[in-house]
Scaffold this active site. Structure first.
Site, PDB file in Angstrom:
ATOM      1  N   LYS A  88      -4.739 -19.264  -6.513  1.00  0.00           N
ATOM      2  CA  LYS A  88      -4.753 -18.459  -7.742  1.00  0.00           C
ATOM      3  C   LYS A  88      -3.714 -17.336  -7.592  1.00  0.00           C
ATOM      4  O   LYS A  88      -3.943 -16.342  -6.914  1.00  0.00           O
ATOM      5  CB  LYS A  88      -6.154 -17.880  -7.952  1.00  0.00           C
ATOM      6  CG  LYS A  88      -6.284 -16.666  -8.885  1.00  0.00           C
ATOM      7  CD  LYS A  88      -5.785 -16.888 -10.296  1.00  0.00           C
ATOM      8  CE  LYS A  88      -6.094 -15.666 -11.163  1.00  0.00           C
ATOM      9  NZ  LYS A  88      -5.155 -14.521 -10.938  1.00  0.00           N
ATOM     10  N   GLU A 114      -3.005   5.689  -2.561  1.00  0.00           N
ATOM     11  CA  GLU A 114      -1.976   4.657  -2.649  1.00  0.00           C
ATOM     12  C   GLU A 114      -1.402   4.639  -4.060  1.00  0.00           C
ATOM     13  O   GLU A 114      -2.138   4.537  -5.047  1.00  0.00           O
ATOM     14  CB  GLU A 114      -2.554   3.289  -2.309  1.00  0.00           C
ATOM     15  CG  GLU A 114      -1.500   2.204  -2.283  1.00  0.00           C
ATOM     16  CD  GLU A 114      -2.045   0.845  -1.849  1.00  0.00           C
ATOM     17  OE1 GLU A 114      -1.309   0.117  -1.151  1.00  0.00           O
ATOM     18  OE2 GLU A 114      -3.189   0.528  -2.219  1.00  0.00           O
TER      19      GLU A 114
END
Length: 496
Positions: free
Chosen positions: A191, A399
């Site tokens: 995927k 992040e």
């Protein structure tokens, strides 16, 4: 205008249908839905791709199960190795085509995309050598009965693997997971990220061309909630390997508890990079700039926290300004481009939000911080550098996944490792020094899966890659990843 002309094969591919690949057949999604893939350099649609959902997940997992329990399970190790070698050759033969697809859907400079295609072939070639080297052992056991007993172990494939990969390295991440899965004899449902499905479609076409049996590799394109989530929770999936954000990684881990499937996770990072005062400052500053601006900062190991000794801080900041200003921002299909667009409008919005919050929270913007004025379309942002003396702004803690570097100064080496480790992440760390003793002492103290000394982002398929703390579970690549795709069986034989 772009000076890299698309290959006829690329144009032909873009004009062709982009279907799911299930049980050796290319087919439309069960509900006939499609979604658009965008060129992040122009914000224009490239083409349409099949949009799978839970019904397609069920079909793909069933096909992978049938292949695993059927001919693939009994395929010889030598044959598995041959097929992987064949795939590596096909990736090499179509490297420019794959690189152009990467740049079209991801935006990265074509030189970087070519490097990714070459790396993908090398990774598959490395794993092609593994099938004939996965061994069990005989064990000298001592049963309480005293009867003579033979005990041996077998290393067997874990089964059907769900492989969910991100958009920042759309080809590399596919082969990081497909390589060991296929080498060990597992079957796979791949995927790709919805932002970058095209190179995965082309890769699976090459897998089909290489001669892998039907159902060994299945491809589902679609979105996380409709395709990724039911795949992660599927009761007939034996293992899931995921690379992406820590937030989604937690959901993956929770979904896996239904049937206690094996899980490996490669997640986020906020990696510290340290410059000691004795370092070659010009080299260290270039390494620091490359460590954060490479791939537009969209790298899980991006060197986003830079700790610079106060004696050389001004010199390093001057060097960083120079490196940031030297970047040529534009379409990745321009050969002169060194910094492409962010992958999507959503990603641009997130990075822009961090830039604004960083200033509001007291960090000093040294350079960058805005969209380039000469680029009206596309998801571009300037390479940006903050100085945060307090080390409290969001840009120093969270992040960002963009070309945003936060610099902090230090003077006390005894506190340095503690500050560098003060993060929920532990994916990578680095340091720049000519002091061999200091290098090894700091490397031992840093809590990270990879530590780079006088370099950054050096990876090799023979070396393990993964993170401490919330940066993930398990390791990719090398002999260590073989454990993630195999089960160990102990067999006792009574010889009395």
């Amino acid at each position: 205008m772009s000076d890299v002309q698309l290959l006829p094969a690329v144009r032909e591919f873009l004009a062709s249908p982009k279907r799911l690949f299930i049980g050796g057949q290319w087919q439309d999604a069960a509900k006939g839905r499609h979604f658009a893939v965008e060129n992040p350099a122009t914000a224009q649609t490239i083409c349409q791709v099949a949009d799978g959902d839970e019904a397609d997940v069920d079909a793909a997992v069933a096909a992978a199960r049938a292949a695993f329990e059927g001919p693939w399970r009994w395929e010889t190790p030598a044959r598995r190795g041959y097929l992987l070698f064949r795939l590596a050759e096909l990736i090499d033969a179509h490297a420019e085509e794959l690189a152009q697809l990467i740049t079209l859907e991801n935006g990265k400079p074509i030189a970087n995309a070519r490097g990714e295609a070459a790396s993908a072939a090398n990774i598959i070639r490395y794993f092609a050598g593994w099938p004939t080297k996965i061994e069990g052992s005989t064990v000298p056991v001592s049963p309480a009965s005293g009867a003579p007993m033979l005990n041996y172990t077998l290393r067997e494939p874990v089964g059907v693997c769900a492989l969910i990969v991100p958009w920042n390295f759309p080809l590399t991440m596919c082969v990081w997971k497909l390589g060991p899965a296929l080498a060990t004899g597992c079957t796979a449902v791949l995927k790709p990220a919805e932002q970058t499905p095209l190179v995965a479609v082309r890769l699976v076409q090459l897998i089909e061309q290489a001669g892998f049996p039907a159902g060994v590799v299945n491809l589902l394109t679609g979105f996380g909630m409709r395709t990724g989530a039911p795949l992660a929770a599927h009761a007939d999936v034996d293992k899931i390997a995921f690379t992406g954000s820590t937030q989604v990684g937690r959901l993956i881990a929770q979904a896996a508890t239904g049937n206690m499937k094996k899980v490996s996770l490669e997640l986020g990072g906020k990696s510290p990079n340290i410059i000691l005062p004795d370092a070659d400052i010009a080299r260290a500053a270039k390494g620091a700039a490359d460590g954060i601006f490479y791939n537009q900062g969209q790298v899980c190991t991006a060197a986003s926290r830079l700790y610079v000794h106060e004696k050389v801080l001004d010199q390093v900041l001057d060097e960083l300004r120079r490196h940031a200003a030297a970047h040529v921002i534009g379409s990745g299909l321009n050969s002169s481009t060194t910094l492409g667009p962010l992958v999507s409008e959503r990603q641009l919005g997130m990075v822009s939000g961090y830039l604004q919050r960083g200033v509001e929270e007291g960090a000093e913007l040294i350079c960058g911080g805005k969209r380039p004025e000469h680029l009206e379309h596309g998801h571009f942002i300037e390479p940006s550098v903050f100085l945060d003396r307090a080390e409290r702004a969001c840009v120093a803690r969270e992040e960002i996944f963009g070309p945003v570097l936060t610099v902090m100064s230090w003077s006390d080496v005894d506190e340095l490792a503690q500050r560098a480790n003060d993060s929920p992440y532990g994916l990578a760390a680095g340091l720049w020094t000519n002091d061999l003793r200091a290098a090894h002492r700091l490397a031992a103290q840093l809590k990270a899966g990879s530590v780079w000394i006088n370099c950054w982002n050096v990876v090799d398929p023979a070396s393990p890659f993964g993170g401490y703390k919330q940066s993930g579970w398990g390791r990719e690549m090398s002999k260590h990843v073989i454990d993630a795709y195999t089960e160990t069986k102990s067999v006792f034989v009574d010889l009395a």
